[in-house]
Design an enzyme around this catalytic site. Structure first.
Site, PDB file in Angstrom:
ATOM      1  N   GLY A  25     -19.314  31.962  90.008  1.00 27.96           N
ATOM      2  CA  GLY A  25     -19.430  32.455  91.377  1.00 27.96           C
ATOM      3  C   GLY A  25     -18.323  32.095  92.334  1.00 27.96           C
ATOM      4  O   GLY A  25     -18.289  32.610  93.454  1.00 27.96           O
TER       5      GLY A  25
ATOM      6  N   PRO B 292     -17.575  30.403  84.973  1.00 28.73           N
ATOM      7  CA  PRO B 292     -16.744  31.139  85.931  1.00 28.73           C
ATOM      8  C   PRO B 292     -16.252  32.460  85.349  1.00 28.73           C
ATOM      9  O   PRO B 292     -15.913  32.540  84.165  1.00 28.73           O
ATOM     10  CB  PRO B 292     -15.563  30.196  86.178  1.00 28.73           C
TER      11      PRO B 292
ATOM     12  N   TYR C 114     -19.018  48.008  96.535  1.00 29.61           N
ATOM     13  CA  TYR C 114     -19.310  46.899  97.454  1.00 29.61           C
ATOM     14  C   TYR C 114     -18.471  46.970  98.733  1.00 29.61           C
ATOM     15  O   TYR C 114     -18.354  45.970  99.438  1.00 29.61           O
ATOM     16  CB  TYR C 114     -18.981  45.538  96.817  1.00 29.61           C
TER      17      TYR C 114
ATOM     18  N   CYS D   4     -14.194  63.662  92.857  1.00 27.72           N
ATOM     19  CA  CYS D   4     -14.933  64.483  93.821  1.00 27.72           C
ATOM     20  C   CYS D   4     -16.120  63.724  94.393  1.00 27.72           C
ATOM     21  O   CYS D   4     -17.278  64.004  94.085  1.00 27.72           O
ATOM     22  CB  CYS D   4     -15.397  65.771  93.149  1.00 27.72           C
TER      23      CYS D   4
END
Ligand SMILES: *Cc1c(COP(=O)(O)O)cnc(C)c1O
Length: 425
Positions: free
Chosen positions: A247, A285, A327, A353
């Site tokens: 994280g 990680p 995101y 598109c």
């Protein structure tokens, strides 16, 4: 020679006005291999790993690279050769680890929805640990293992209910989230796990989210996990290893995450202070090992001036670089060759598109059609999330090692994209 490095990207720099990865000019790579093209720096990956290794010097710790961030075989090979294990989320990823020469004993299997077939394959090769996320999964895993005459090493993923202060889609440690078992149920579920015949409890794990740029959520999660270890052991179930997940964030746009060694200096101090300093540790990680080791090269196809906006249309799209569409993520975009003069404000978009097919908004660029741009911080969650949407073949990938260039994945042809399909009759 004048060299100007890019903040957060120590192995990517303009050398006499030409953007280079290590000792290789990116314009040469674009010419030879075409665009869109992912380019990774081996030194950048190893240097990101070295920060964790420094942080854990003298400790019993296993770094398991969370390979969903970038699962290309050569990338896995680099980490396997450097001693890493792998955090996997599917049997497909397990097959990749084996193909890349990784050690199955250093594999941990995460995810809320492992199938029986996936459990069997992982037991067959003897992975290090299953990170289990529900009681129902414990029961199935015990059945599968018993039927095979094996014992599955398990850890429970606990949900420490801390806010990692990141994007909601990449926050995983809060209540109301599909991941992990609830804090208050943990001891009971551990006792259940310990009672099942096909399982051996070996650890505990948590993973609170992604692109975390502060230390506090990690310290809070560690406190909660250590409280749980105390309770679980008091209830008679020994915990051998503690897995703190992944994280840690990277610098996309002026973000200032702690360095891995600085983060772990603080976490290990807490671990020692609480009397858990001699435990076997694991971490998972992903992004922080590969994110800033990669760029995506893309050619400018057209400039389309408009009344409200100018568009810079490039040949990479949301199928290659899905993070902005998914995101609203930010990636720096910079030309391979710097042109003299002022720039123009553009939205940088792909040919797909969908209005969501943008790569960067309101960027000042001085470019012409035919110029090649580098989209930075493209080493994590780009190629591994790419698709064939709009029947676009996936990009090629290159690994740079000093002055050496390795083509690690060929460009997918259009034929490749439909070769498994059949006409009717
Ligand atoms: C995705 C994931 C990771 C890696 O997260 P990063 O933010 O890329 O470091 C680690 N552990 C688990 C369980 C994950 O799902």
């Amino acid at each position: 020679m004048t060299v100007s490095t890019l903040p957060g990207h120590p192995f990517i720099a303009y050398q006499d006005g030409a953007l280079c990865v290590e000792q290789v000019r990116l314009s040469d790579l674009a010419q030879t291999h075409g665009t869109p093209l992912f380019v990774y720096s081996k030194a950048a990956m190893l240097s990101a790993l070295a920060a964790y290794q420094r942080g854990f010097a003298g400790r019993q710790a296993q770094i398991c690279y969370a390979m969903k961030a970038n699962s290309s075989l050569a990338v896995l090979q680099v980490f396997a050769q450097a001693g890493c294990g792998f955090d996997i989320v599917s049997a497909g990823e397990l097959a990749r680890v084996l193909a890349a020469g990784g050690d199955p004993a250093k594999v941990i299997f995460s995810g809320v929805g492992k199938t029986r077939a996936e459990m069997q394959q992982a037991l067959q090769v003897g992975i290090g640990c299953f990170n289990v996320e529900s009681t129902a999964e414990l029961d199935v895993l015990s059945q599968v293992a018993t039927a095979m005459g094996r014992t599955a090493p398990v850890s429970l993923r606990v949900n420490p209910n801390v806010d990692p202060k990141t994007h909601p889609y990449i926050s995983t440690g809060l209540k109301g989230n599909k991941f992990g078992v609830a804090h208050e149920d943990t001891v009971r579920i551990y006792q259940h796990a310990a009672s099942l015949p096909g399982l051996k409890v070996v650890g505990i794990d948590c993973h609170i989210g992604s692109q975390i740029t502060e230390v506090t959520p990690y310290l809070d999660a560690m406190d909660r996990v250590l409280d749980l270890v105390t309770e679980i052991e008091a209830a008679g179930v020994p915990i051998h290893h503690i897995d703190f997940g992944g994280g840690l964030g990277i610098n996309y746009n002026g973000d200032t995450p702690p360095e891995a060694d600085a983060l772990w200096a603080q976490l290990l101090a807490k671990l020692d202070a609480r009397g858990f300093g001699d435990r076997q540790l694991m971490i998972e990680p992903g992004r922080s090992l590969v994110g800033n080791a990669g760029v995506c090269l893309s050619e400018v196809l057209y400039l389309k001036p408009g009344e409200q906006k100018n568009f810079c249309i490039i040949d990479a799209a949301m199928n290659d670089l899905p993070r902005p569409a998914m995101y609203q993520a930010f990636h720096h975009i910079t030309p391979l060759q710097v042109r003299e003069g002022a720039g123009t404000l553009y939205d940088v978009v792909g040919p797909i598109c969908e209005s969501g097919d943008w790569i960067g908004r309101e960027r000042t660029l001085n470019v012409q059609p035919g110029d090649v741009l580098a989209v930075l911080s493209a080493g994590a969650y780009c190629m591994s999330m790419s698709s064939n949407y709009n029947t676009r073949g996936r990009a090629a990938e290159v690994l740079v090692d000093g002055a050496q260039v390795h083509l690690i994945r060929q460009r997918e042809s259009v034929f490749d994209t439909f070769q498994l399909e059949h006409l009717v009759g």
